[in-house]
Design a protein around this motif. Structure first.
Motif, mmCIF file in Angstrom:
data_model
loop_
_atom_site.group_PDB
_atom_site.id
_atom_site.type_symbol
_atom_site.label_atom_id
_atom_site.label_comp_id
_atom_site.label_asym_id
_atom_site.label_seq_id
_atom_site.Cartn_x
_atom_site.Cartn_y
_atom_site.Cartn_z
ATOM 1 N N ILE A 223 -7.270 -10.351 -5.581
ATOM 2 C CA ILE A 223 -8.730 -10.221 -5.587
ATOM 3 C C ILE A 223 -9.134 -9.183 -4.551
ATOM 4 N N PHE A 224 -9.955 -8.221 -4.973
ATOM 5 C CA PHE A 224 -10.492 -7.259 -4.000
ATOM 6 C C PHE A 224 -12.012 -7.318 -4.032
ATOM 7 N N GLU A 311 0.152 -4.502 -7.663
ATOM 8 C CA GLU A 311 -0.939 -4.947 -8.538
ATOM 9 C C GLU A 311 -2.289 -4.868 -7.828
ATOM 10 N N LEU A 312 -2.300 -5.179 -6.544
ATOM 11 C CA LEU A 312 -3.539 -5.096 -5.768
ATOM 12 C C LEU A 312 -4.004 -3.648 -5.665
ATOM 13 N N GLU A 317 -7.577 0.821 -7.361
ATOM 14 C CA GLU A 317 -7.704 2.164 -7.932
ATOM 15 C C GLU A 317 -8.500 2.155 -9.232
ATOM 16 N N ALA A 318 -8.345 1.117 -10.023
ATOM 17 C CA ALA A 318 -9.030 1.041 -11.318
ATOM 18 C C ALA A 318 -10.536 0.855 -11.184
ATOM 19 N N LYS A 322 -16.304 2.852 -9.305
ATOM 20 C CA LYS A 322 -17.489 2.139 -9.800
ATOM 21 C C LYS A 322 -18.331 1.606 -8.649
ATOM 22 N N TYR A 323 -17.683 1.405 -7.501
ATOM 23 C CA TYR A 323 -18.356 0.750 -6.383
ATOM 24 C C TYR A 323 -18.405 1.637 -5.138
#
Length: 334
Positions: A223-224, A311-312, A317-318, A322-323
């Motif tokens: 979770i980020f 995975e984190l 990166e994905a 957007k933020y």
């Protein structure tokens, strides 16, 4: 002069600010206040109340390590919606969580007060139960807070549990599944790295949660929380500085750090102890399936830990552009 049309907006913002103040006071004021009252009653004609509570406290001492005592009613209080709307805070799901399985989630970064972790996983301010049907969320916190009289009984109601291995074992051994245990992996120490625009995570040598996932066969969920480090400004304290050295020493003595931070005031946004009104978006990643191994080797732990970090990073990166995270910015681990 305030127009009639703007009154609803002013009222809404006032309620949001009040919710944040109440939340902060809950930890800063209520915890010591209940302790003082509990001790003081021993020296009054109401001493028997403290005696009765002491008996209850003793009989109930293991509850924080056995999943706590959360209630839907308290998690659904309207005040949590105002708390979420203050920033605002939002929760983003990227994959489904199977309610027949148990999960250990790593929450990053810790931030100064972990407001994103609390709001998303201890309240219904962002509609967690609607988004993840059949999943019960629990958030680990320092055992110290769950040893304080009366206050412990309050915070357990929203899903806060003790940061003990016994608590992990209790929740992850539930065969019916449906438990999500959220751990702020960087812990309180990572608070000292909570600067706006800083994406340094204390994770490189934090492998205990990975080993526990292997032992119990619990899927790992990265979770980020974008914006978690943006809501407060903190005095510059890079590694090796005199201030950081003092803070590190104090943490070793007291068990928790003392970040020197500030935000905005109640009636102005230049200086104060309230967090800035900056958005926080908590993105829940895809679960990493884990095959149970009750006696994992260090090599197996290291391998899964490396996969978790990969995975984190992929999750970060994905979603970063957007933020409002610059494309050239990447996660750093220490």
């Amino acid at each position: 002069m305030v127009s009639l049309a703007s009154l609803p907006v002013l009222l809404e913002r006032s309620l949001q600010t009040s919710a944040v103040i109440l939340w902060m006071l809950g930890f800063l004021v209520l915890s010591p206040l209940f302790t003082v009252i509990f001790i003081s009653l021993f020296f009054t004609q109401f001493w028997f109340l403290s005696i009765l509570y002491s008996a209850w406290w003793y009989l109930d001492r293991d509850t924080p390590r056995k999943g706590g005592r959360q209630t839907k009613t308290m998690k659904q209080w309207r005040v949590w919606n105002y708390l979420a709307d203050y920033f605002p805070i939002s929760l983003v799901k990227t994959a489904e969580l199977d309610p027949t399985q148990n999960y250990i989630a790593g929450f990053h970064p810790h931030g100064v007060l972990s407001v994103g972790a609390f709001t998303n996983f201890c309240t219904e301010g962002t509609n967690f139960s609607s988004m993840f049907a059949g999943i019960r969320s629990h958030l680990m916190m320092l055992t110290f807070w769950l040893q304080l009289p009366v206050f412990r009984d309050i915070i357990m109601r929203v899903g806060l549990v003790s940061s003990d291995k016994e608590c992990v074992s209790h929740l992850m051994s539930k065969k019916e599944g449906g438990n999500l245990l959220v751990i702020t992996v960087g812990g309180a120490k990572e608070t000292l790295d909570a600067h706006p625009g800083d994406y340094t995570l204390l994770l490189k040598n934090r492998k205990g949660f990975v080993k526990l996932a292997l032992i119990h066969g619990a899927a790992l969920v990265p979770i980020f929380s974008f914006g978690e480090n943006e809501i407060f400004e903190q005095l510059d304290n890079p590694q090796g500085s005199w201030l950081r050295s003092i803070q590190d020493r104090l943490q070793k003595v007291m068990g928790f750090p003392l970040p020197l931070f500030h935000g905005q005031g109640i009636f102005q946004n230049r200086f104060g102890l309230l967090p800035y009104r900056r958005s926080i978006t908590t993105v829940v990643g895809k679960p990493i399936e884990v095959k149970q191994n009750t006696n994992p080797t260090q090599e197996e732990v290291d391998h899964l830990h490396q996969r978790y970090m990969t995975e984190l990073c992929s999750l970060f990166e994905a979603h970063k552009t957007k933020y409002n995270v610059p494309p050239e910015q990447h996660l750093k681990f220490r």
